[in-house]
Design an enzyme around this catalytic site. Structure first.
Site, PDB file in Angstrom:
ATOM      1  N   HIS A   1      39.425  30.915-123.365  1.00 54.44           N
ATOM      2  CA  HIS A   1      39.538  29.561-123.077  1.00 54.44           C
ATOM      3  C   HIS A   1      39.805  28.554-124.039  1.00 54.44           C
ATOM      4  O   HIS A   1      40.118  27.329-123.926  1.00 54.44           O
ATOM      5  CB  HIS A   1      38.292  29.138-122.077  1.00 54.44           C
ATOM      6  CG  HIS A   1      38.240  29.791-120.560  1.00 54.44           C
ATOM      7  ND1 HIS A   1      39.016  29.478-119.728  1.00 54.44           N
ATOM      8  CD2 HIS A   1      37.586  30.840-120.369  1.00 54.44           C
ATOM      9  CE1 HIS A   1      38.628  30.295-118.681  1.00 54.44           C
ATOM     10  NE2 HIS A   1      37.542  31.092-119.146  1.00 54.44           N
TER      11      HIS A   1
ATOM     12  N   GLY B   1      26.052  40.979-125.954  1.00 54.38           N
ATOM     13  CA  GLY B   1      24.526  41.297-125.946  1.00 54.38           C
ATOM     14  C   GLY B   1      23.955  40.240-125.171  1.00 54.38           C
ATOM     15  O   GLY B   1      22.830  40.222-125.114  1.00 54.38           O
TER      16      GLY B   1
ATOM     17  N   ASP C   1      36.055  35.471-123.489  1.00 56.02           N
ATOM     18  CA  ASP C   1      35.835  34.527-122.777  1.00 56.02           C
ATOM     19  C   ASP C   1      35.486  33.278-123.505  1.00 56.02           C
ATOM     20  O   ASP C   1      34.411  32.585-122.990  1.00 56.02           O
ATOM     21  CB  ASP C   1      34.894  34.887-121.832  1.00 56.02           C
ATOM     22  CG  ASP C   1      34.736  33.985-120.113  1.00 56.02           C
ATOM     23  OD1 ASP C   1      35.637  33.084-120.387  1.00 56.02           O
ATOM     24  OD2 ASP C   1      33.653  34.134-119.716  1.00 56.02           O
TER      25      ASP C   1
END
Length: 390
Positions: free
Chosen positions: A67, A255, A280
Site C-alpha cells: 500500500h 512474525g 502489505d
C-alpha cells in the site's frame, strides 16, 4: 549499449544454484547465465564488472500487495508519492510491484488508476509498477480489518468494466469477498479478462470458496488474516485455501500477522508454486513509530507494529521484502532458494509474467539482488540499472 558482468556469485535459478556463477547483462536483459568456467568473454571494454565473492545473486522481489512506504500511500497517488514508494521498496529488494488500493469510493479509486496509469506510461526510474491490485471495496464488513466498513459495497461489475475499458491491462488483481451478492459473476468476468480473482476480507465458508474456485477464483490475500478461520467441522476460508491446490496464497512473514508454525504449514501445502511473500506495507514502512494514516483511518505504529488507533486492528505492516525473506529462512526454516521463489518466481507466475520476470534466466529482465551470506542486501539492479549500490 550498457553492459554489466557479475561473476563469482551463488546464482539462484529455477534449475538450482550455480555455485560459481556468472551473469552477463546487455541493455537490461540477461544475455548469459551459467558457470563462470563456461563464459567466453565477449563483453565490451565499457562493461561494469562486479566480483560477487561467493555472495547470493537472486531475482528481484515482486510484491503483489503493498500500500505504500516512507510516508507515501498509493491512495494519494501522484508522481511524487509514486516515486517515493517505488524508490523506498527498490532499496529493499523489490523490483516490481502492484500498486494496491484500499476500500474507498469509486471516485477515489478512479483517481488512483488515472495517476498510476500515467506514471507507468512515463517510464519508471525505480521499482517497476506492474499494474494495480484493487483490495476492495467488494469485501465483507465482518472481516474489515483496517479497511473502512462504511465504504464496502457489493460487487459492482460495471465499475470494473469501465476501468478495464479505459485502462486495459492496468488491473492485475482484485480482492473480494466471493460470498457477497454478485461475487460469482465478477469472478467469472475477471477470469475471462486474465485478472487474478482473489479472496480476502471474507466470511466465505469452505463451500463458498469451492464454488468460487469453480468459476475462476485462484488466489487468497494475506492468508489467515481477515478471513473465516479453520474449524474442524467447518473448514472455512482458511481450510479451503490450505487444501485446494488451485488457490495460491499470500502471507505476511513478519512474525506479527502469522505465527511461524502456521507459515510453515502453508509452505508445506503450497509447494512449489502456491506460496507468495508480500509486505502489505503501509506508509509508515521505513519511518519508525508514530501516528499515520491508512485509507483515511488513523494508525498508530508502536515497536514496528501498525494498528488502527481506534479498535486496535492490525493495519498493514512496516515489512520489506528482504525482511520477509530473512524471516522465512531464519524463523520458518526455508532455504534461500525456496524463499527467493516465494518472493519472486511465484508472484511472476501469478501475474503471467514468468517469461520475462521472477527468475534469473537468459532473455529475462535483469532484475537482480546481490545478498551477503548473512542475508544483508548489498546491491539492487532494475533492468540492469543499479538502484542500490554498496
Amino acid at each position: 549499449m550498457s553492459e554489466l558482468l557479475i561473476s563469482g556469485a551463488k546464482v539462484v535459478t529455477e534449475q538450482g544454484i550455480i555455485e560459481n556463477g556468472l551473469v552477463h547483462v546487455v541493455d537490461g536483459k540477461l544475455a548469459y547465465v551459467g558457470e563462470a568456467s563456461g563464459w567466453q568473454d565477449t563483453a565490451s571494454p565499457n562493461v561494469v564488472r562486479i566480483e560477487a565473492d561467493g555472495k547470493w545473486l537472486l531475482p528481484g522481489f515482486i510484491d503483489v500487495h503493498v500500500h505504500g512506504g516512507y510516508g507515501a500511500d498509493f491512495m494519494d497517488a501522484n508522481s511524487e508519492t509514486l516515486d517515493t514508494i517505488t524508490r523506498y521498496h527498490a532499496a529493499h529488494g523489490t523490483t516490481g510491484m502492484l500498486a494496491t488500493t484500499m476500500t474507498a469510493t469509486r471516485e477515489a479509486i478512479d483517481r488512483v488508476l488515472v495517476e498510476v496509469h500515467n506514471y507507468m506510461e512515463q517510464g519508471m526510474p525505480y521499482a517497476q509498477l506492474l499494474g494495480v491490485h484493487l483490495e476492495g471495496p467488494f469485501i465483507s464488513p465482518k472481516w474489515a480489518g483496517a479497511q473502512d466498513p462504511n465504504l464496502m459495497v457489493t460487487p459492482q461489475l460495471d465499475w470494473l468494466k469501465d476501468w478495464h475499458e479505459r485502462f486495459p491491462q492496468l488491473m492485475q488483481q482484485l480482492t473480494l469477498a466471493p460470498e457477497r451478492e454478485g461475487g460469482h459473476e465478477m469472478i467469472a468476468w475477471l477470469r475471462d479478462q486474465g485478472i487474478v480473482a482473489a479472496c480476502g476480507h471474507t466470511d466465505a465458508s469452505y463451500a463458498d470458496i469451492q464454488s468460487a474456485v469453480a468459476v475462476g477464483l485462484s488466489h487468497a490475500v494475506h492468508t489467515f488474516n481477515a478471513m473465516k478461520p479453520l474449524h474442524h467441522r467447518e473448514p472455512g476460508t482458511v481450510g479451503a485455501v490450505l487444501t485446494d491446490a488451485r488457490i495460491s496464497g499470500e502471507v505476511i512473514a513478519d512474525g506479527i500477522h502469522v505465527h511461524p508454525a502456521a507459515i510453515k504449514l502453508l509452505t508445506m501445502v503450497k509447494q512449489p508454486h502456491g506460496l507468495l511473500l508480500i509486505t502489505d506495507a503501509m506508509s509508515a514502512a521505513g519511518l519508525g513509530d508514530g501516528q499515520y494514516d491508512l485509507g483515511g483511518q488513523a494508525v498508530t505504529v508502536q515497536a514496528g507494529v501498525a494498528r488502527l488507533t481506534e479498535g486496535g486492528a492490525l493495519a498493514g505492516s512496516t515489512l520489506t521484502m528482504i525482511d520477509a525473506l530473512r524471516f522465512m529462512v531464519r524463523e520458518v526454516g526455508a532455504s534461500v532458494a525456496d524463499a527467493s521463489r516465494y518472493g519472486s518466481g511465484n508472484p511472476a507466475r501469478l501475474l503471467g509474467l514468468e517469461a520475462t520476470h521472477g527468475s534469473i534466466a537468459e532473455g529475462k529482465h535483469a532484475d537482480l539482488l546481490l545478498i551477503s551470506s548473512e542475508l544483508e542486501l548489498e546491491q539492487v539492479w532494475v533492468h540492469g540499472v543499479a538502484i542500490k549500490e554498496a
